[in-house]
Design a protein around this motif. Structure first.
Motif: not given
Length: 220
Positions: A38-67
């Motif tokens: 799952f990914m989230r993009i934030f324009k003003r912060e110029a960031e893309l967050e990449l999340w992956l689902a854990g074993k419990d089905g809830r997503y954990q933040l893996f990396r935050t990449y600068p746009i």
């Protein structure tokens, strides 16, 4: 011949470069290569967050990449040629990946989505891609897109039907949205906020639908 078939070697070469380090870093967090993304993009912060689902089905933040760059300013894309990067809720399936991109690797966000079609917005081929130039897209740079693309493709090939990308003008907490009350896009951003809030609360992408030309957010 589709894009996936036509440019596979480039994506395969990228995966060979980045997969060992990705697997190591994922394992350190209790996450699995090929897990749902799952990914989230934030324009003003110029960031893309990449999340992956854990074993419990809830997503954990893996990396935050600068746009590296995006074109236009805060606010949605509404018409072909306005050079705006889109904001909204998008789904990306395997057929939207482009390993033969002119910008190293890319995936198509799927603009216009159901909301944008309902409101008569125009445009197409809005991407998240490599390189550092943009005409309405989110350019991540080649090193970042190799990791993002590799994990996205792995998830889709391991059975995730499509992954969601939520593109926001900024982090839509209460204070930030209230500070934007004078913006012409305040009402639109207020439609996006329940989606932001739902993921913050549940750590799972919420159900998004369109009714009467407006976003409606439901759980699950």
């Amino acid at each position: 011949m589709n894009a996936v078939e036509g440019g596979g070697s480039r994506a395969q070469q990228a995966a060979a470069r980045v997969r060992p380090a990705l697997q190591r870093d994922l394992a350190a967090l209790g996450l699995e290569y090929g897990g749902a993304v799952f990914m989230r993009i934030f324009k003003r912060e110029a960031e893309l967050e990449l999340w992956l689902a854990g074993k419990d089905g809830r997503y954990q933040l893996f990396r935050t990449y600068p746009i590296c760059t995006f074109s236009g300013g805060l606010g949605p894309k509404r018409r072909q040629g306005d050079r705006q990067a889109p904001e909204g809720f998008y789904r990306v399936g395997l057929g939207q990946l482009n390993p033969a991109s002119s910008y190293h690797l890319s995936f198509n966000l799927g603009y216009p989505n159901a909301y944008e079609r309902a409101n008569g917005y125009t445009g197409d081929f809005l991407m998240v891609h490599g390189s550092c130039v943009s005409i309405g897209c989110y350019a991540m740079g080649d090193a970042a897109i190799e990791e993002i693309y590799t994990l996205a493709e792995a998830a889709l090939r391991q059975g995730q039907a499509a992954f969601e990308v939520h593109a926001f003008p900024f982090r839509l907490d209460d204070a930030a949205l209230a500070a934007a009350r004078a913006s012409p896009w305040f009402d639109f951003w207020s439609e996006l906020k329940p989606g932001y809030d739902a993921f913050e609360r549940e750590r799972q992408p919420p159900r998004v639908r369109v009714e009467n030309k407006r976003y409606r957010i439901g759980e699950g």
